[in-house]
Design a protein around this motif. Structure first.
Motif, mmCIF file in Angstrom:
data_model
loop_
_atom_site.group_PDB
_atom_site.id
_atom_site.type_symbol
_atom_site.label_atom_id
_atom_site.label_comp_id
_atom_site.label_asym_id
_atom_site.label_seq_id
_atom_site.Cartn_x
_atom_site.Cartn_y
_atom_site.Cartn_z
ATOM 1 N N ALA A 40 0.828 -1.211 0.000
ATOM 2 C CA ALA A 40 0.000 0.000 0.000
ATOM 3 C C ALA A 40 0.858 1.255 0.000
ATOM 4 O O ALA A 40 0.523 2.246 -0.664
ATOM 5 C CB ALA A 40 -0.931 -0.009 1.205
ATOM 6 N N LYS A 41 1.964 1.232 0.715
ATOM 7 C CA LYS A 41 2.857 2.390 0.758
ATOM 8 C C LYS A 41 3.585 2.599 -0.568
ATOM 9 O O LYS A 41 3.894 3.731 -0.936
ATOM 10 C CB LYS A 41 3.880 2.237 1.886
ATOM 11 C CG LYS A 41 3.294 2.463 3.252
ATOM 12 C CD LYS A 41 4.371 2.373 4.316
ATOM 13 C CE LYS A 41 3.833 2.710 5.689
ATOM 14 N NZ LYS A 41 4.872 2.639 6.723
ATOM 15 N N GLU A 42 3.874 1.516 -1.278
ATOM 16 C CA GLU A 42 4.615 1.600 -2.540
ATOM 17 C C GLU A 42 3.717 1.915 -3.731
ATOM 18 O O GLU A 42 4.169 2.502 -4.705
ATOM 19 C CB GLU A 42 5.349 0.278 -2.804
ATOM 20 C CG GLU A 42 6.415 -0.042 -1.789
ATOM 21 C CD GLU A 42 7.565 0.944 -1.808
ATOM 22 O OE1 GLU A 42 7.995 1.332 -2.910
ATOM 23 O OE2 GLU A 42 8.026 1.338 -0.712
ATOM 24 N N GLY A 43 2.452 1.506 -3.663
ATOM 25 C CA GLY A 43 1.544 1.672 -4.796
ATOM 26 C C GLY A 43 0.641 2.879 -4.635
ATOM 27 O O GLY A 43 0.529 3.464 -3.561
ATOM 28 N N ASP A 44 0.003 3.239 -5.722
ATOM 29 C CA ASP A 44 -0.949 4.350 -5.721
ATOM 30 C C ASP A 44 -2.339 3.751 -5.905
ATOM 31 O O ASP A 44 -2.859 3.668 -7.019
ATOM 32 C CB ASP A 44 -0.601 5.317 -6.856
ATOM 33 C CG ASP A 44 -1.470 6.549 -6.850
ATOM 34 O OD1 ASP A 44 -1.969 6.922 -5.771
ATOM 35 O OD2 ASP A 44 -1.654 7.142 -7.931
ATOM 36 N N GLN A 61 -4.723 -2.263 12.489
ATOM 37 C CA GLN A 61 -3.357 -1.773 12.686
ATOM 38 C C GLN A 61 -2.764 -1.286 11.362
ATOM 39 O O GLN A 61 -2.089 -0.255 11.315
ATOM 40 C CB GLN A 61 -2.474 -2.876 13.281
ATOM 41 C CG GLN A 61 -2.843 -3.252 14.688
ATOM 42 C CD GLN A 61 -2.163 -4.545 15.125
ATOM 43 O OE1 GLN A 61 -1.950 -5.454 14.325
ATOM 44 N NE2 GLN A 61 -1.831 -4.624 16.406
ATOM 45 N N LEU A 62 -3.013 -2.025 10.294
ATOM 46 C CA LEU A 62 -2.544 -1.641 8.977
ATOM 47 C C LEU A 62 -3.111 -0.266 8.598
ATOM 48 O O LEU A 62 -2.370 0.622 8.180
ATOM 49 C CB LEU A 62 -2.960 -2.698 7.970
ATOM 50 C CG LEU A 62 -2.374 -2.626 6.566
ATOM 51 C CD1 LEU A 62 -2.484 -3.993 5.900
ATOM 52 C CD2 LEU A 62 -3.019 -1.599 5.715
ATOM 53 N N LEU A 63 -4.400 -0.089 8.770
ATOM 54 C CA LEU A 63 -5.051 1.176 8.441
ATOM 55 C C LEU A 63 -4.506 2.316 9.292
ATOM 56 O O LEU A 63 -4.232 3.408 8.798
ATOM 57 C CB LEU A 63 -6.559 1.043 8.623
ATOM 58 C CG LEU A 63 -7.399 2.249 8.244
ATOM 59 C CD1 LEU A 63 -7.197 2.613 6.781
ATOM 60 C CD2 LEU A 63 -8.857 1.974 8.534
ATOM 61 N N GLN A 64 -4.310 2.059 10.571
ATOM 62 C CA GLN A 64 -3.774 3.070 11.483
ATOM 63 C C GLN A 64 -2.378 3.515 11.033
ATOM 64 O O GLN A 64 -2.063 4.703 11.053
ATOM 65 C CB GLN A 64 -3.738 2.520 12.905
ATOM 66 C CG GLN A 64 -3.313 3.524 13.943
ATOM 67 C CD GLN A 64 -3.346 2.930 15.335
ATOM 68 O OE1 GLN A 64 -3.081 1.739 15.531
ATOM 69 N NE2 GLN A 64 -3.670 3.749 16.317
ATOM 70 N N GLN A 65 -1.541 2.580 10.632
ATOM 71 C CA GLN A 65 -0.192 2.927 10.183
ATOM 72 C C GLN A 65 -0.215 3.695 8.864
ATOM 73 O O GLN A 65 0.597 4.596 8.656
ATOM 74 C CB GLN A 65 0.670 1.677 10.071
ATOM 75 C CG GLN A 65 1.032 1.120 11.435
ATOM 76 C CD GLN A 65 2.119 0.085 11.372
ATOM 77 O OE1 GLN A 65 2.958 0.099 10.476
ATOM 78 N NE2 GLN A 65 2.118 -0.829 12.323
ATOM 79 N N LEU A 66 -1.140 3.382 7.989
ATOM 80 C CA LEU A 66 -1.238 4.114 6.730
ATOM 81 C C LEU A 66 -1.710 5.543 6.954
ATOM 82 O O LEU A 66 -1.254 6.465 6.289
ATOM 83 C CB LEU A 66 -2.194 3.404 5.762
ATOM 84 C CG LEU A 66 -1.675 2.137 5.106
ATOM 85 C CD1 LEU A 66 -2.775 1.474 4.304
ATOM 86 C CD2 LEU A 66 -0.472 2.444 4.224
ATOM 87 N N ARG A 67 -2.605 5.730 7.896
ATOM 88 C CA ARG A 67 -3.122 7.062 8.180
ATOM 89 C C ARG A 67 -2.138 7.921 8.966
ATOM 90 O O ARG A 67 -2.203 9.134 8.921
ATOM 91 C CB ARG A 67 -4.419 6.969 8.967
ATOM 92 C CG ARG A 67 -5.582 6.496 8.144
ATOM 93 C CD ARG A 67 -6.833 6.497 8.967
ATOM 94 N NE ARG A 67 -8.011 6.245 8.145
ATOM 95 C CZ ARG A 67 -9.221 6.144 8.618
ATOM 96 N NH1 ARG A 67 -9.436 6.262 9.914
ATOM 97 N NH2 ARG A 67 -10.229 5.920 7.810
ATOM 98 N N GLY A 68 -1.221 7.271 9.702
ATOM 99 C CA GLY A 68 -0.302 7.980 10.587
ATOM 100 C C GLY A 68 0.830 8.666 9.937
ATOM 101 O O GLY A 68 1.097 9.009 8.900
#
Length: 68
Positions: A40-44, A61-68
């Motif tokens: 998710a971090k590497e792709g658009d 946890q995944l969603l929280q890290q992406l939003r943070g």
């Protein structure tokens, strides 16, 4: 539209991926929270479909890290 599915159940993941691809979407599928986070971090991506109960890192946890 580019979609990322993070689902650890093989049948559910394959079913979602196949159905969305047949509908014309570009789809990537990962089976762990950690792999999903890195992808998710590497792709658009336009949309993420997350399972809540994933190995290594759950969907919340995944969603929280992406939003943070």
């Amino acid at each position: 539209m580019k979609i990322l599915i993070v689902e650890d159940e093989p049948k559910a993941g394959e079913y979602l991926k196949q159905g969305l691809q047949e509908a014309g979407f570009v789809v990537d599928w990962k089976t762990t929270g950690t792999d999903g986070l890195h992808t998710a971090k590497e792709g658009d991506y336009d949309l993420l479909i997350l399972d809540v109960m994933l190995p290594e890192l759950n969907g919340w946890q995944l969603l929280q890290q992406l939003r943070g």
